[in-house]
Design a protein around this motif. Structure first.
Motif, short mmCIF file in Angstrom:
data_model
loop_
_atom_site.label_atom_id
_atom_site.label_comp_id
_atom_site.label_asym_id
_atom_site.label_seq_id
_atom_site.Cartn_x
_atom_site.Cartn_y
_atom_site.Cartn_z
N THR A 27 0.81 -1.22 0.00
CA THR A 27 0.00 0.00 0.00
C THR A 27 0.84 1.28 0.00
O THR A 27 0.29 2.37 0.07
CB THR A 27 -0.92 0.02 1.24
N ASP A 28 2.17 1.15 -0.05
CA ASP A 28 3.05 2.31 0.07
C ASP A 28 3.55 2.80 -1.29
O ASP A 28 3.47 2.10 -2.30
CB ASP A 28 4.24 1.97 0.95
N HIS A 29 4.13 3.99 -1.27
CA HIS A 29 4.81 4.54 -2.44
C HIS A 29 6.30 4.21 -2.28
O HIS A 29 6.92 4.55 -1.27
CB HIS A 29 4.63 6.05 -2.51
N ILE A 30 6.86 3.54 -3.27
CA ILE A 30 8.25 3.10 -3.16
C ILE A 30 9.06 3.55 -4.38
O ILE A 30 8.51 3.91 -5.42
CB ILE A 30 8.38 1.57 -3.01
N SER A 31 10.37 3.52 -4.20
CA SER A 31 11.33 3.85 -5.26
C SER A 31 12.04 2.58 -5.70
O SER A 31 12.43 1.75 -4.88
CB SER A 31 12.35 4.86 -4.72
N PHE A 32 12.19 2.43 -7.02
CA PHE A 32 12.90 1.29 -7.61
C PHE A 32 14.13 1.84 -8.31
O PHE A 32 14.05 2.50 -9.35
CB PHE A 32 11.97 0.57 -8.59
N ALA A 33 15.30 1.63 -7.72
CA ALA A 33 16.55 2.18 -8.25
C ALA A 33 17.26 1.16 -9.13
O ALA A 33 17.52 0.03 -8.71
CB ALA A 33 17.47 2.59 -7.09
N HIS A 34 17.57 1.57 -10.35
CA HIS A 34 18.28 0.67 -11.28
C HIS A 34 18.97 1.50 -12.35
O HIS A 34 18.89 2.74 -12.36
CB HIS A 34 17.32 -0.36 -11.89
N ASP B 244 13.90 1.78 -2.37
CA ASP B 244 13.28 0.77 -1.49
C ASP B 244 13.53 -0.61 -2.09
O ASP B 244 13.84 -1.57 -1.39
CB ASP B 244 11.78 1.02 -1.36
N VAL B 245 13.36 -0.70 -3.41
CA VAL B 245 13.83 -1.86 -4.18
C VAL B 245 15.08 -1.40 -4.89
O VAL B 245 15.07 -0.40 -5.62
CB VAL B 245 12.77 -2.35 -5.19
N LEU B 246 16.18 -2.09 -4.66
CA LEU B 246 17.44 -1.69 -5.27
C LEU B 246 17.98 -2.82 -6.13
O LEU B 246 17.49 -3.96 -6.08
CB LEU B 246 18.45 -1.28 -4.20
N THR B 247 18.96 -2.49 -6.93
CA THR B 247 19.61 -3.46 -7.80
C THR B 247 21.12 -3.33 -7.63
O THR B 247 21.62 -2.31 -7.16
CB THR B 247 19.24 -3.24 -9.27
N ALA B 248 21.84 -4.37 -8.03
CA ALA B 248 23.30 -4.34 -7.98
C ALA B 248 23.86 -5.18 -9.11
O ALA B 248 23.26 -6.18 -9.52
CB ALA B 248 23.81 -4.85 -6.64
N ASN C 134 -2.66 -3.73 -6.58
CA ASN C 134 -2.39 -3.33 -5.19
C ASN C 134 -2.78 -1.87 -5.00
O ASN C 134 -1.92 -0.98 -5.01
CB ASN C 134 -0.91 -3.54 -4.85
N PRO C 135 -4.08 -1.60 -4.82
CA PRO C 135 -4.55 -0.23 -4.68
C PRO C 135 -3.84 0.50 -3.54
O PRO C 135 -3.62 -0.05 -2.47
CB PRO C 135 -6.05 -0.40 -4.37
N GLY C 136 -3.46 1.73 -3.82
CA GLY C 136 -2.75 2.54 -2.85
C GLY C 136 -1.25 2.52 -3.02
O GLY C 136 -0.54 3.39 -2.50
N SER C 137 -0.75 1.54 -3.75
CA SER C 137 0.69 1.45 -3.96
C SER C 137 1.12 2.30 -5.15
O SER C 137 0.32 2.62 -6.04
CB SER C 137 1.12 -0.01 -4.20
N LYS C 138 2.39 2.65 -5.17
CA LYS C 138 2.97 3.38 -6.27
C LYS C 138 4.45 3.06 -6.34
O LYS C 138 5.11 2.93 -5.30
CB LYS C 138 2.78 4.89 -6.09
N VAL C 139 4.98 2.90 -7.55
CA VAL C 139 6.39 2.58 -7.74
C VAL C 139 7.00 3.61 -8.69
O VAL C 139 6.54 3.77 -9.81
CB VAL C 139 6.60 1.16 -8.31
N ARG C 140 8.01 4.31 -8.22
CA ARG C 140 8.73 5.30 -9.03
C ARG C 140 10.08 4.72 -9.44
O ARG C 140 10.83 4.20 -8.61
CB ARG C 140 8.95 6.58 -8.23
N GLN C 141 10.39 4.78 -10.73
CA GLN C 141 11.69 4.33 -11.20
C GLN C 141 12.73 5.44 -11.02
O GLN C 141 12.55 6.54 -11.54
CB GLN C 141 11.63 3.92 -12.67
N ASP C 142 13.79 5.15 -10.30
CA ASP C 142 14.93 6.06 -10.17
C ASP C 142 16.08 5.45 -10.97
O ASP C 142 16.73 4.50 -10.53
CB ASP C 142 15.33 6.22 -8.70
#
Length: 443
Positions: free
Chosen positions: A59-66, A116-120, A86-94
């Motif tokens: 339900t949260d707003h998160i950042s996806f870094a890649h 919040d979601v990261l890559t390596a 998933n109503p209420g959620s949001k994913v921003r690509q960084d």
């Protein structure tokens, strides 16, 4: 199975079908079965107090870094689907350029405000991020069972605990224009070093650049290293032994690698050391160059640049004529997905990775990006993926460049190869690289 449903765990059939991606059915069958990806490796003594399987709603707003800017569109489509579910959620690509991400991601992500979601990248970057405590342990997460166990080691710590999920299965070896190779008299890829040089010579005589090499961009320039090392190295851990001090860049086998780089000098483009990856891709896409010394991860990019010819993967096989190579290619499991331990929205982050791990969703990503994946049960519809899918069944070496986990040390070792390709003597380049290795090695 529909796109909106997912099984509670992997089926035996899926794991056996996926076995080819591990190299052989026997290898995969030995490690296949529910629960084999999750948890620490047996006998490691790893602690059992791991974060429990994710529960709760996204339900949260998160950042996806890649760093995969070329994937922004398809990832955007998947994100839209995830947020609908998933109503209420949001994913921003960084998104950062790959080179910037390698250099700066650790500092940018460590406070949890982004990623919040990261890559390596596998190897040095994952090791550094893990040491800094950026990754949340995933050993207990059931969605980890969707992945081929053979490819999970790039996301584990030394105790065998799972912290990241390598998502992409790439083949870091040169792309080749099959039409140009056939016109040069090679309807099959050369299987020894003399034949490879002969192919390059014939391509050059036909007015083509045999090998476009992006020498100004270390991350891509270094991919050739994998194929040049795979059959020259005295063992699969040869690069790790260099990093630990048990072997040297000045050893005979590595000097042979450098000598072979020197033999490639006539076959790369002029001023190759100053070439960025985009111009090298354009040379290949337009047919000016017959091969592109990067990897399968650039198939989509060259198609977008207008390439119409059939694409093959043609690594240099560095053995003598009549000698059987140990490996016919190299692979890497990378784009390691993880949850930022400093982030404040771990449930939504976990749910997003769970979503990406669904084989149906992974299939949409694979075909939308022309990337093979480490998720079991993916159906490849993209023509280039189908044409190169046979590499999943061939004997390929896990890309050796990533055994060197100190970035400065890696840059020195690969830099020696680049210097030789652009004119420095093998002995001089090796000695300079070894000095850096000695300085960087602990103790």
């Amino acid at each position: 199975m529909t796109e909106h449903s997912r099984p509670s765990g992997p089926s035996r059939r899926r794991l056996l079908r996926a076995a080819v991606a591990g190299g052989t059915v026997a290898t995969a069958a030995a490690c296949a079965g529910p629960g084999t990806t999750r948890g620490p490796r047996p006998g490691t003594g790893a602690p059992s107090d791991v974060p429990p399987p994710v529960s709760g709603r996204a339900t949260d707003h998160i950042s996806f870094a890649h760093w995969r800017a070329e994937d922004k569109k398809i990832l955007g489509e998947l994100i839209d689907d995830f947020t609908r579910r998933n109503p209420g959620s949001k994913v921003r690509q960084d998104i950062s350029p790959a080179q910037d991400y390698q250099a700066n991601a650790l500092q940018r992500l460590k406070n949890g405000s982004i990623g919040d979601v990261l890559t390596a990248f596998r190897g040095a970057q994952f090791a550094d991020m893990l040491k800094a405590g950026l990754f949340t342990e995933l050993s207990a997460q059931t969605f980890a069972d969707e992945y081929l166990p053979h490819y999970s080691r790039g996301g584990r710590d030394e105790a065998g605990r799972l912290f990241g999920l390598p998502y992409q299965l790439v083949f870091p070896m040169p792309l080749a224009n099959r039409d140009l190779l056939e016109k040069a008299g090679y309807d099959k890829a050369p299987q020894n070093w003399d034949a490879y040089l002969d192919l390059c010579d014939k391509l050059k005589s036909r007015g083509k650049v045999p090998l476009a090499w992006p020498g100004a961009e270390p991350g891509n320039a270094g991919q050739l290293f994998n194929a040049m090392v795979m059959n020259n190295a005295p063992g699969d851990d040869a690069c790790a032994r260099i990093a630990s001090g048990k072997a040297k860049v000045t050893d005979d086998w590595f000097l042979k690698v450098l000598d072979q780089y020197a033999q490639l000098r006539p076959f790369v483009q002029q001023k190759a050391g100053g070439t960025q990856v985009e111009p090298a891709q354009q040379m290949f896409a337009k047919g000016t160059a017959a091969m592109l010394a990067t990897g399968s991860y650039h198939m989509a990019a060259v198609r977008q640049l207008g390439a119409k010819f059939p694409i093959e993967l043609v690594p240099p096989i560095t053995v003598d004529k009549g000698e059987r190579p140990r490996y016919v290619g190299t692979h890497n499991a990378t784009f390691i997905l993880g949850v930022n331990a400093a982030g404040k929205h771990s449930t939504t982050a976990m749910r997003f990775i769970e979503y990406l791990s669904d084989p149906a969703v992974a299939g949409r990503y694979a075909n939308g990006t022309a990337q093979h994946l480490t998720v079991a049960g993916v159906t490849y519809k993209d023509k280039d993926l189908r044409d190169t899918q046979h590499w999943l069944e061939r004997r390929t070496m896990l890309a050796p460049r990533y055994q060197i986990e100190d970035i400065d040390m890696l840059n020195a070792v690969e830099g020696a190869c680049a210097k030789v390709l652009t004119g420095t003597s093998a002995e001089k380049a090796a000695e300079a690289a070894q000095r850096v290795v000695d300085q960087r090695r602990p103790g």
